[in-house]
Design an enzyme around this catalytic site. Structure first.
Site, PDB file in Angstrom:
ATOM      1  N   ARG A 265     -22.152  -1.536   2.141  1.00  0.00           N
ATOM      2  CA  ARG A 265     -21.516  -2.853   2.254  1.00  0.00           C
ATOM      3  C   ARG A 265     -21.820  -3.490   3.612  1.00  0.00           C
ATOM      4  O   ARG A 265     -21.844  -2.826   4.641  1.00  0.00           O
ATOM      5  CB  ARG A 265     -20.002  -2.689   2.103  1.00  0.00           C
ATOM      6  CG  ARG A 265     -19.231  -3.950   2.452  1.00  0.00           C
ATOM      7  CD  ARG A 265     -17.849  -3.933   1.928  1.00  0.00           C
ATOM      8  NE  ARG A 265     -16.953  -3.051   2.661  1.00  0.00           N
ATOM      9  CZ  ARG A 265     -15.655  -2.948   2.387  1.00  0.00           C
ATOM     10  NH1 ARG A 265     -15.130  -3.644   1.396  1.00  0.00           N
ATOM     11  NH2 ARG A 265     -14.885  -2.131   3.072  1.00  0.00           N
TER      12      ARG A 265
ATOM     13  N   ARG B  91      -9.757   7.178   3.997  1.00  0.00           N
ATOM     14  CA  ARG B  91      -9.130   6.011   3.344  1.00  0.00           C
ATOM     15  C   ARG B  91      -8.878   6.288   1.870  1.00  0.00           C
ATOM     16  O   ARG B  91      -7.880   5.855   1.298  1.00  0.00           O
ATOM     17  CB  ARG B  91     -10.017   4.773   3.523  1.00  0.00           C
ATOM     18  CG  ARG B  91      -9.998   4.262   4.963  1.00  0.00           C
ATOM     19  CD  ARG B  91     -11.181   3.347   5.256  1.00  0.00           C
ATOM     20  NE  ARG B  91     -11.173   2.126   4.496  1.00  0.00           N
ATOM     21  CZ  ARG B  91     -12.290   1.436   4.195  1.00  0.00           C
ATOM     22  NH1 ARG B  91     -13.463   1.854   4.585  1.00  0.00           N
ATOM     23  NH2 ARG B  91     -12.191   0.317   3.507  1.00  0.00           N
TER      24      ARG B  91
ATOM     25  N   ARG C 102     -18.662  -2.657   8.674  1.00  0.00           N
ATOM     26  CA  ARG C 102     -17.328  -2.371   9.204  1.00  0.00           C
ATOM     27  C   ARG C 102     -17.286  -0.983   9.814  1.00  0.00           C
ATOM     28  O   ARG C 102     -17.899  -0.058   9.290  1.00  0.00           O
ATOM     29  CB  ARG C 102     -16.295  -2.476   8.069  1.00  0.00           C
ATOM     30  CG  ARG C 102     -15.797  -3.883   7.868  1.00  0.00           C
ATOM     31  CD  ARG C 102     -14.926  -4.021   6.655  1.00  0.00           C
ATOM     32  NE  ARG C 102     -13.864  -3.007   6.535  1.00  0.00           N
ATOM     33  CZ  ARG C 102     -12.926  -3.029   5.595  1.00  0.00           C
ATOM     34  NH1 ARG C 102     -12.913  -4.010   4.701  1.00  0.00           N
ATOM     35  NH2 ARG C 102     -12.003  -2.111   5.530  1.00  0.00           N
TER      36      ARG C 102
ATOM     37  N   ARG D  60       0.821  -1.218   0.000  1.00  0.00           N
ATOM     38  CA  ARG D  60       0.000   0.000   0.000  1.00  0.00           C
ATOM     39  C   ARG D  60       0.849   1.260   0.000  1.00  0.00           C
ATOM     40  O   ARG D  60       0.308   2.361   0.011  1.00  0.00           O
ATOM     41  CB  ARG D  60      -0.897   0.009   1.226  1.00  0.00           C
ATOM     42  CG  ARG D  60      -2.279  -0.592   0.942  1.00  0.00           C
ATOM     43  CD  ARG D  60      -3.037  -0.682   2.231  1.00  0.00           C
ATOM     44  NE  ARG D  60      -4.403  -0.317   2.125  1.00  0.00           N
ATOM     45  CZ  ARG D  60      -5.404  -1.181   2.294  1.00  0.00           C
ATOM     46  NH1 ARG D  60      -5.182  -2.452   2.499  1.00  0.00           N
ATOM     47  NH2 ARG D  60      -6.640  -0.761   2.238  1.00  0.00           N
TER      48      ARG D  60
HETATM   49  P1  AMP Z   1      -8.879  -3.128   3.784  1.00  0.00           P
HETATM   50  O1  AMP Z   1      -9.640  -4.247   4.409  1.00  0.00           O
HETATM   51  O2  AMP Z   1      -7.927  -3.591   2.734  1.00  0.00           O
HETATM   52  O3  AMP Z   1      -9.779  -2.013   3.308  1.00  0.00           O
HETATM   53  O4  AMP Z   1      -7.964  -2.502   4.966  1.00  0.00           O
HETATM   54  C1  AMP Z   1      -8.562  -1.933   6.105  1.00  0.00           C
HETATM   55  C2  AMP Z   1      -7.524  -1.168   6.916  1.00  0.00           C
HETATM   56  O5  AMP Z   1      -6.491  -2.069   7.356  1.00  0.00           O
HETATM   57  C3  AMP Z   1      -6.792  -0.055   6.194  1.00  0.00           C
HETATM   58  O6  AMP Z   1      -7.523   1.177   6.165  1.00  0.00           O
HETATM   59  C4  AMP Z   1      -5.512   0.052   7.048  1.00  0.00           C
HETATM   60  O7  AMP Z   1      -5.762   0.728   8.255  1.00  0.00           O
HETATM   61  C5  AMP Z   1      -5.231  -1.406   7.390  1.00  0.00           C
HETATM   62  N1  AMP Z   1      -4.346  -2.047   6.388  1.00  0.00           N
HETATM   63  C6  AMP Z   1      -4.669  -3.068   5.545  1.00  0.00           C
HETATM   64  N2  AMP Z   1      -3.627  -3.403   4.765  1.00  0.00           N
HETATM   65  C7  AMP Z   1      -2.612  -2.577   5.124  1.00  0.00           C
HETATM   66  C8  AMP Z   1      -1.263  -2.401   4.669  1.00  0.00           C
HETATM   67  N3  AMP Z   1      -0.750  -3.140   3.678  1.00  0.00           N
HETATM   68  N4  AMP Z   1      -0.500  -1.447   5.277  1.00  0.00           N
HETATM   69  C9  AMP Z   1      -0.992  -0.692   6.279  1.00  0.00           C
HETATM   70  N5  AMP Z   1      -2.256  -0.783   6.729  1.00  0.00           N
HETATM   71  C10 AMP Z   1      -3.066  -1.717   6.164  1.00  0.00           C
END
Ligand code: AMP
Length: 209
Positions: free
Chosen positions: A123, A167, A156, A84
């Protein structure tokens, strides 16, 4: 095959990663799911990452680094939610180099901002298996219950309008450098992520072939 699924929050990368997992029988590594599971268990890692995730900002790289090096599989994988930022790209490259592996395909699911807000605010996710639903387009057979495993569906905490905006900004700030990196390596496949999940999956399969 080693695949990265990349896209903004709400781009459908989690859903497509699950569909690809079933189709290609590769291990799916979803960083968001792993971290949410740790929060659910109230583990030390879970307690450390919770506040970052609730704010919609990235969890510090040193915490993510621990998770990723334990999860990467030499039998092939689908990465969802990693890398990311450029630091994570470099870390992944290093892990791959040491194991004599390569990222074969980097799939970028590109969608418009209005679709993101619509998808995320409506969602619902299964708190047990992580399956995704949408209040209007992909509703479960029984309201509030997961079709796959029968567990409760929840919203969520980071799917609220304010955190969605945060985000999106985090994604926007980091994404171009990552896209450039995989474009230069000739690994980038761009997919239009608007539309229904089956249609998008069809486009991914077509490109992979
Ligand atoms: P997601 O489920 O992919 O939308 O991720 C939800 C949250 O998890 C993100 O907003 C970050 O806070 C954290 N997160 C997920 N993947 C990463 C990553 N590769 N690096 C840092 N934070 C992450």
């Amino acid at each position: 095959m080693n695949i990265i699924l990349f896209g903004s929050p709400g781009s459908g990368k989690g859903t497509q990663a699950m569909m690809l997992e079933n189709y290609l029988h590769l291990k799916r590594i979803s960083l968001g799911d792993i971290l949410r599971e740790e929060i659910g268990k109230d583990s030390e890692l879970g307690r450390e990452v919770k506040s970052y995730m609730e704010k919609g900002v990235l969890v510090p790289d040193e915490l993510i680094s621990r998770v990723i090096s334990e999860s990467i599989d030499t039998q092939g994988f689908i990465l969802d939610g990693y890398p990311r930022n450029l630091n994570q790209v470099n870390e992944l490259e290093e892990i791959m180099r040491k194991s004599n592996m390569e990222i074969d395909v980097f799939i970028y699911l590109n969608i418009g901002q209005q679709t993101i807000i619509d998808r995320l605010s409506k969602r619902r996710v299964c708190k047990n298996c992580g399956a995704n639903y949408h209040l209007e387009n992909v509703s479960p057979k029984k309201e509030g219950i997961c079709d796959s495993c029968g567990s409760e569906l929840i919203q969520r905490k980071d799917d609220t309008p304010e955190v969605i905006k945060k985000r999106w900004k985090v994604f926007f700030d980091e994404s171009q450098k990552i896209l450039d990196f995989y474009q230069n390596k000739n690994r980038l496949i761009k997919i239009d992520g608007d539309g229904d999940r089956e249609k998008i999956f069809g486009k991914i399969k077509e490109k992979l072939q």
